[in-house]
Design a protein around this motif. Structure first.
Motif, short mmCIF file in Angstrom:
data_model
loop_
_atom_site.label_atom_id
_atom_site.label_comp_id
_atom_site.label_asym_id
_atom_site.label_seq_id
_atom_site.Cartn_x
_atom_site.Cartn_y
_atom_site.Cartn_z
N SER A 175 0.85 -1.19 0.00
CA SER A 175 0.00 0.00 0.00
C SER A 175 0.89 1.24 0.00
CB SER A 175 -0.91 0.00 1.23
OG SER A 175 -1.88 1.02 1.15
N THR A 176 0.63 2.12 -0.94
CA THR A 176 1.43 3.33 -1.10
C THR A 176 0.63 4.54 -0.67
OG1 THR A 176 2.70 2.41 -2.95
CG2 THR A 176 2.62 4.80 -2.79
N GLY A 213 0.66 8.28 -0.96
CA GLY A 213 1.07 9.55 -1.54
C GLY A 213 -0.09 10.52 -1.46
N THR A 214 -0.39 11.20 -2.55
CA THR A 214 -1.56 12.07 -2.58
C THR A 214 -2.81 11.26 -2.26
OG1 THR A 214 -0.51 13.47 -4.24
CG2 THR A 214 -2.90 13.65 -4.01
N GLY A 215 -2.91 10.10 -2.91
CA GLY A 215 -3.95 9.12 -2.59
C GLY A 215 -3.30 7.92 -1.93
N CYS A 216 -4.09 6.88 -1.73
CA CYS A 216 -3.56 5.62 -1.20
C CYS A 216 -3.99 4.52 -2.14
CB CYS A 216 -4.09 5.35 0.21
SG CYS A 216 -3.87 3.63 0.74
N PHE A 217 -3.06 3.64 -2.47
CA PHE A 217 -3.33 2.61 -3.45
C PHE A 217 -2.76 1.28 -2.96
CE2 PHE A 217 -3.05 6.72 -5.37
CZ PHE A 217 -4.16 6.77 -6.18
N ALA A 218 -3.65 0.34 -2.74
CA ALA A 218 -3.24 -1.00 -2.31
C ALA A 218 -3.33 -1.95 -3.49
CB ALA A 218 -4.13 -1.48 -1.17
N LEU A 219 -2.25 -2.68 -3.74
CA LEU A 219 -2.22 -3.67 -4.83
C LEU A 219 -1.88 -5.04 -4.26
CD1 LEU A 219 -2.01 -1.07 -6.72
CD2 LEU A 219 -0.77 -2.58 -8.27
N LEU A 220 -2.65 -6.02 -4.67
CA LEU A 220 -2.48 -7.40 -4.26
C LEU A 220 -2.13 -8.22 -5.50
CD1 LEU A 220 -2.86 -9.71 -2.09
CD2 LEU A 220 -5.24 -9.83 -2.89
N ASN A 221 -0.96 -8.83 -5.52
CA ASN A 221 -0.53 -9.65 -6.65
C ASN A 221 -1.43 -10.88 -6.74
OD1 ASN A 221 0.85 -11.59 -8.31
ND2 ASN A 221 2.79 -10.54 -7.96
N THR A 222 -2.11 -11.06 -7.88
CA THR A 222 -2.97 -12.24 -8.09
C THR A 222 -2.43 -13.15 -9.18
OG1 THR A 222 -4.42 -11.03 -9.63
CG2 THR A 222 -5.01 -10.99 -7.28
N GLY A 223 -1.16 -12.99 -9.55
CA GLY A 223 -0.52 -13.89 -10.51
C GLY A 223 -1.15 -13.82 -11.88
N ASP A 224 -1.49 -14.98 -12.43
CA ASP A 224 -2.09 -15.01 -13.77
C ASP A 224 -3.61 -14.99 -13.73
OD1 ASP A 224 -2.59 -17.54 -12.82
OD2 ASP A 224 -1.40 -18.59 -14.34
N THR A 225 -4.18 -14.67 -12.55
CA THR A 225 -5.63 -14.63 -12.36
C THR A 225 -6.14 -13.20 -12.38
OG1 THR A 225 -5.58 -16.62 -10.99
CG2 THR A 225 -7.53 -15.24 -10.82
N ILE A 226 -7.11 -12.92 -13.25
CA ILE A 226 -7.81 -11.65 -13.21
C ILE A 226 -9.02 -11.85 -12.30
CG2 ILE A 226 -9.04 -9.90 -14.52
CD1 ILE A 226 -7.51 -10.79 -17.00
N ARG A 241 3.05 -4.42 3.19
CA ARG A 241 4.24 -3.60 2.94
C ARG A 241 3.79 -2.20 2.55
NH1 ARG A 241 8.78 -7.44 -0.19
NH2 ARG A 241 9.12 -8.80 1.61
N VAL A 242 4.38 -1.19 3.17
CA VAL A 242 3.95 0.20 2.96
C VAL A 242 5.10 1.05 2.43
CG1 VAL A 242 2.14 0.10 4.72
CG2 VAL A 242 4.45 0.84 5.36
N ASP A 243 4.73 2.12 1.75
CA ASP A 243 5.71 3.08 1.25
C ASP A 243 5.00 4.39 0.97
OD1 ASP A 243 4.83 3.00 -1.71
OD2 ASP A 243 5.24 0.90 -1.30
N GLY A 244 5.73 5.36 0.44
CA GLY A 244 5.17 6.68 0.19
C GLY A 244 5.41 7.61 1.37
N GLY A 245 5.18 8.89 1.14
CA GLY A 245 5.53 9.90 2.12
C GLY A 245 4.92 9.71 3.48
N MET A 246 3.63 9.35 3.55
CA MET A 246 2.97 9.22 4.84
C MET A 246 3.47 8.01 5.62
SD MET A 246 -1.11 9.24 5.73
CE MET A 246 -1.35 10.96 5.31
N SER A 247 4.07 7.03 4.94
CA SER A 247 4.56 5.85 5.65
C SER A 247 5.73 6.20 6.57
CB SER A 247 4.99 4.76 4.67
OG SER A 247 6.12 5.15 3.92
N ALA A 248 6.31 7.40 6.42
CA ALA A 248 7.39 7.83 7.32
C ALA A 248 6.86 8.19 8.70
CB ALA A 248 8.12 9.02 6.71
N SER A 249 5.56 8.38 8.83
CA SER A 249 4.96 8.73 10.12
C SER A 249 4.75 7.50 10.97
CB SER A 249 3.61 9.44 9.90
OG SER A 249 2.90 9.55 11.12
#
Length: 495
Positions: free
Chosen positions: A260-261, A263-276, A406-414
């Motif tokens: 989850s990142t 930044g201006t917004g927050c975006f969580a991505l979950l790897n689903t491999g070859d599955t849509i 796992r987190v990153d982006g500016g707000m993750s420093a808090s």
């Protein structure tokens, strides 16, 4: 030629970042640019600002690193996604300001398309929902509202691109009109099942396909910069939209891994491999990355306002002077006051997708002040993330294989914000030593193709933990507070 230049063109600023042969940051240059809000819910950028700040910060980073352009092996580009640019094929002049991903002007058009029953086809082909967030309806708006634009587009005179595509066109002096699969997947024009632009959707939205860029892998030969930009020609070898770049930078290469990142917004991505994954919770199916012509898919939840709520405290309310002030201010908040801030400044994203919702705050008393507002602002990001993770677990059983976020982006420093995040989701939160995972992701894409960085397995082994946050909140408090957040959401929704 031992260093990599990462260009990170974001929503509020552009940055150039230099990575050394060990993938460590040695220099950064950054410039903010003006945001334009012509009407309620409209957000625009001057296209010239995107280009000049990108070029200036790229040059500035090379200079700050004490390097020459000839020391740069390759360039990687990451960018704000969905933001829409239309320009003249010959002159490069934009026909309108860039319409930013946050912009909601096409909400009524999207509702009309939904009423016609068009959304199921869009979702089946693109993995997306029919929402103003994505590029296609913004492009349609430009063609319909800029004098002469549609005729020029149909005559082959105009090009469309997300920001990466425009920057590559400018850097190569118009030699290359290309994008990567992750950015293409965010336009609502790209069929992620067939890996091609979808003719039926383009026809329905009245988009001439001659405007669309060629789609490449994330690690590919995107072109070579014109020599006058840096004093020598440099290859562009890696491109990914910002959230996919962060997924790569966090080494989320196995199904079930989650990032989850913030930044201006927050975006969580979950790897689903070859599955849509066909979401039942109004999350998005998208492309996480693409190598050797084979896409790896992801389930994504998008929050429109994360770091932007801190900007609002600073610029809108004036209760902080800088973003870093939010953390100590929140610590001073009265623990007996529980304010709930729903930051729907430009609508609500996943899993609600309410373009007409607007921000609200609940629980105010005469004792509510700056400290309580600061705490509510930081907590809103944790609550919204919980919304996303609960939806992911409901949609795909593989999400249960992601015991750590796992987190990153500016707000993750808090530390304060990340501790509350762990508390409210009831799971560990891992913060890496390198928070610039978006830039790191495209630096690795370019550097691995240039032969100076390790392969995917070697890169994953280099991921290093800075700190793990573990939940300290008891279950009863967690669920009581999350239920109160849910009540605040229900009161805020427009319908």
């Amino acid at each position: 030629m031992t260093h990599i230049l990462a260009i990170d063109q974001g929503t509020t600023s552009s940055r150039g970042i230099i990575f050394d042969p060990d993938m460590a940051i040695v220099a950064t240059a950054q410039q903010e640019f003006e945001q334009h809000f012509p009407h309620s819910g409209w957000v625009e950028h001057e296209v010239s600002d995107l280009w000049t700040t990108t070029l200036d910060t790229a040059r500035g980073a090379i200079s700050k690193a004490g390097l020459k352009a000839t020391d740069i092996s390759a360039i990687g580009i990451t960018n704000q996604r969905e933001t829409t640019v239309v320009w003249d094929r010959t002159t490069g002049e934009p026909v309108h300001r860039a319409i930013v991903w946050q912009d909601r002007r096409t909400a009524d058009f999207c509702e009309a398309l939904k009423a016609e029953g068009f959304e199921p086809e869009v979702t089946e082909k693109t993995g997306l929902l029919l929402d103003p967030y994505f590029s296609s309806t913004k492009l349609n708006w430009i063609l319909d509202n800029v004098s002469g634009a549609r005729a020029r587009a149909e005559n082959g005179e105009l090009l469309f691109g997300t920001v990466d595509s425009y920057l590559i066109w400018k850097l190569t002096d118009g030699a290359r009109h290309v994008t990567d699969a992750t950015n293409a997947a965010r336009t609502m024009l790209y069929n992620i099942r067939e890996s091609q632009w979808d003719a039926d959707i383009c026809q329905r939205l009245n988009i001439p396909m001659s405007m669309l860029p060629e789609v490449l892998d994330c690690s590919a030969d995107f072109g070579v910069t014109a020599a006058d930009h840096f004093g020598t020609s440099l290859p562009i070898l890696g491109v990914a939209g910002d959230q996919q770049a962060a997924t790569i930078g966090q080494a989320c290469f196995s199904p079930g891994m989650l990032k989850s990142t913030y930044g201006t917004g927050c975006f969580a991505l979950l790897n689903t491999g070859d599955t849509i994954v066909r979401s039942q919770k109004r999350l998005l199916g998208t492309i996480a990355y693409q190598f050797d012509g084979k896409p790896t898919y992801a389930l994504e939840g998008s929050i429109f306002v994360a770091g932007a709520v801190v900007q609002w405290l600073r610029d809108g309310l004036g209760i902080i002077a800088k973003a870093a002030d939010t953390h100590p201010l929140a610590e001073k908040a009265d623990p007996e006051q529980e304010l709930y801030l729903v930051p729907a400044f430009t609508g609500l994203g996943a899993p609600y997708w309410d373009a007409n919702a607007r921000g609200a705050i609940y629980g105010l008393t005469r004792g509510s002040g700056p400290a309580e507002f600061a705490r509510a602002a930081l907590e809103s990001v944790g609550f919204q993330t919980r919304d996303l993770l609960d939806a992911m677990k409901s949609d795909w059983q593989g999400a249960d294989n992601a015991p750590v976020l796992r987190v990153d982006g500016g707000m993750s420093a808090s530390d304060w914000a990340m501790q509350f995040l762990s508390d409210i989701i009831g799971a560990p939160v891992d913060r890496p030593t390198v928070l610039e995972t978006t830039a790191l992701g495209v630096a690795w894409l370019a550097g691995s193709r240039a032969g100076i960085y390790p392969d995917q397995e070697g890169f994953a082994e280099n991921w290093a933990l800075d700190r793990q946050f573990t939940a300290k909140m008891d279950d009863e408090t967690r669920e009581r507070r999350y239920a109160a957040w849910g009540d605040a959401i229900r009161r805020t929704l427009s319908a």
